[in-house]
Write an enzyme that holds these catalytic residues in place. Structure first.
Site, PDB file in Angstrom:
ATOM      1  N   HIS A  66       0.776  -1.113  -0.140  1.00 30.41           N
ATOM      2  CA  HIS A  66       0.027   0.057  -0.007  1.00 30.41           C
ATOM      3  C   HIS A  66       0.830   1.311  -0.029  1.00 30.41           C
ATOM      4  O   HIS A  66       0.390   2.499  -0.132  1.00 30.41           O
ATOM      5  CB  HIS A  66      -1.071   0.047   1.190  1.00 30.41           C
ATOM      6  CG  HIS A  66      -0.573   0.327   2.540  1.00 30.41           C
ATOM      7  ND1 HIS A  66      -0.150  -0.667   3.492  1.00 30.41           N
ATOM      8  CD2 HIS A  66      -0.254   1.415   2.939  1.00 30.41           C
ATOM      9  CE1 HIS A  66       0.370   0.191   4.439  1.00 30.41           C
ATOM     10  NE2 HIS A  66       0.084   1.413   4.323  1.00 30.41           N
ATOM     11  N   ASP A 112      -0.081  -7.388   1.737  1.00 31.80           N
ATOM     12  CA  ASP A 112       0.521  -6.112   1.847  1.00 31.80           C
ATOM     13  C   ASP A 112       2.100  -6.116   1.711  1.00 31.80           C
ATOM     14  O   ASP A 112       2.869  -5.871   2.819  1.00 31.80           O
ATOM     15  CB  ASP A 112       0.038  -5.403   3.036  1.00 31.80           C
ATOM     16  CG  ASP A 112       0.138  -3.875   2.964  1.00 31.80           C
ATOM     17  OD1 ASP A 112       0.490  -3.321   1.903  1.00 31.80           O
ATOM     18  OD2 ASP A 112      -0.060  -2.970   3.714  1.00 31.80           O
ATOM     19  N   GLY A 206       2.901   6.742   8.523  1.00 26.59           N
ATOM     20  CA  GLY A 206       4.270   6.970   8.023  1.00 26.59           C
ATOM     21  C   GLY A 206       5.190   5.733   8.386  1.00 26.59           C
ATOM     22  O   GLY A 206       6.285   5.821   7.837  1.00 26.59           O
ATOM     23  N   SER A 208       4.370   2.374   8.197  1.00 27.28           N
ATOM     24  CA  SER A 208       3.912   1.386   7.261  1.00 27.28           C
ATOM     25  C   SER A 208       5.240   0.833   6.379  1.00 27.28           C
ATOM     26  O   SER A 208       5.851   1.889   5.891  1.00 27.28           O
ATOM     27  CB  SER A 208       2.721   1.765   6.236  1.00 27.28           C
ATOM     28  OG  SER A 208       1.787   1.694   6.803  1.00 27.28           O
TER      29      SER A 208
HETATM   30  C1  4AZ Z   1      -0.074   3.769   8.527  1.00 22.71           C
HETATM   31  O1  4AZ Z   1      -0.983   4.573   8.306  1.00 22.71           O
HETATM   32  C2  4AZ Z   1      -0.341   2.973   9.788  1.00 22.71           C
HETATM   33  N1  4AZ Z   1      -1.374   1.267  14.549  1.00 22.71           N
HETATM   34  C3  4AZ Z   1       0.641   1.950  10.038  1.00 22.71           C
HETATM   35  C4  4AZ Z   1       0.160   1.223  11.338  1.00 22.71           C
HETATM   36  C5  4AZ Z   1      -0.656   1.532  12.234  1.00 22.71           C
HETATM   37  C6  4AZ Z   1      -1.517   2.578  11.878  1.00 22.71           C
HETATM   38  C7  4AZ Z   1      -1.514   3.280  10.550  1.00 22.71           C
HETATM   39  C8  4AZ Z   1      -0.916   0.675  13.224  1.00 22.71           C
HETATM   40  O2  4AZ Z   1       1.087   3.771   8.085  1.00 22.71           O
END
Ligand code: 4AZ
Length: 260
Positions: A66, A112, A206, A208
């Site tokens: 993603h 993902d 951020g 991810s």
């Molecule tokens: C994100 O948007 C994201 N709480 C990654 C991890 C989590 C929430 C959002 C886990 O990158």
């Protein structure tokens, strides 16, 4: 004279310095010791980190599907502590190719995972290293301690200047599923929650794509969390688990795509 010298030397210790180059406190994390995550990659657009990743081969970064940003201005920063400013240890690349896992599904969040081919080869040194893929296909048991790092949002609500890390514990899928109406938590996912009941710890916006390291093994990739916010005690963070099918796909993709 010598005592003056000693006082001068000890002065910063007394003040509890250094102040980590202007950085204060992921959610409930701490600033890492600079360059202690040498495989960590920052995926940036206009100087802000949109995702994390890990260098798995000298020209390849593993991240979340993603995180696909098909834009020419995207850059990948390796060897960074503060990813948004120039640091002498950094090596900066463009993305030559985005290779999301072919069956990535945006709504079920299944698969993902994505490889990024860099437009050059990273020089491995003290600051830039590759992260080995796991040498076992075994599932990670609930209760296992893990750590995650990123430049994502902290409890201040703003992204962190410096790389942050936090410690988490694996939660069993049944408990995890009970906290999520959807999507389905599959065996290709891992759930993790702050290890202490009263401290909020989590990956956040951020973060991810960044690596989840469990018992010293690359085990997962930051994928998603509760839509209601980060660090909620009732919603573990969800990670793509580095299962056999993904490890095989990574090896195959990298070996089939070597430049002549
Ligand atoms: C994100 O948007 C994201 N709480 C990654 C991890 C989590 C929430 C959002 C886990 O990158």
């Amino acid at each position: 004279m010598t005592s003056h010298l000693l006082a001068l030397l000890l002065f910063p210790i007394a003040l509890n310095l250094p102040p980590r180059y202007g950085c204060t406190e992921i959610i409930g994390g701490r600033v890492v010791s600079p360059h202690s995550w040498p495989y960590m990659a920052a995926i940036q657009r206009e100087n802000s980190t949109v995702c994390g990743g890990a260098l798995v081969e000298k020209q390849w970064v593993l991240t979340a599907a993603h995180c696909e940003l098909n834009e020419p201005e995207v850059r990948v920063v390796l060897g960074a502590h503060q990813a948004s400013i120039a640091e002498k240890e950094q090596q900066i690349f463009k993305v030559m190719r985005y290779v999301p896992y072919p069956q990535f599904d945006r709504s079920s969040k299944e698969n993902d995972i994505m490889l990024l081919k860099l437009n050059g080869v990273a020089k491995r040194n003290k600051y830039v290293q590759t992260l080995c893929l796991p040498d076992s296909y075994e599932d990670i048991k609930p209760g296992t301690m893990c750590k995650v790092a990123g430049w994502g949002v902290t409890s201040s609500g703003k992204p962190s200047k410096c790389l942050q890390e936090t410690t988490l514990k694996i939660v069993d899928r049944k408990t995890c599923q009970s906290k999520y109406k959807n999507p389905k938590i599959t065996s290709n996912m891992l759930c993790a929650l702050g290890k202490k009941l009263h401290s909020k710890r989590d990956a956040c916006q951020g973060d991810s794509g960044g690596p989840l390291i469990c018992a010293d093994q690359y085990s997962g990739i930051v994928s998603f969390g509760s839509g209601k916010g980060c660090g909620r005690r009732d919603a573990p963070g969800v990670y793509t688990r580095l299962t056999e099918k993904y490890i095989d796909w990574i090896k195959k993709t990298i070996s089939h795509d070597r430049d002549p």
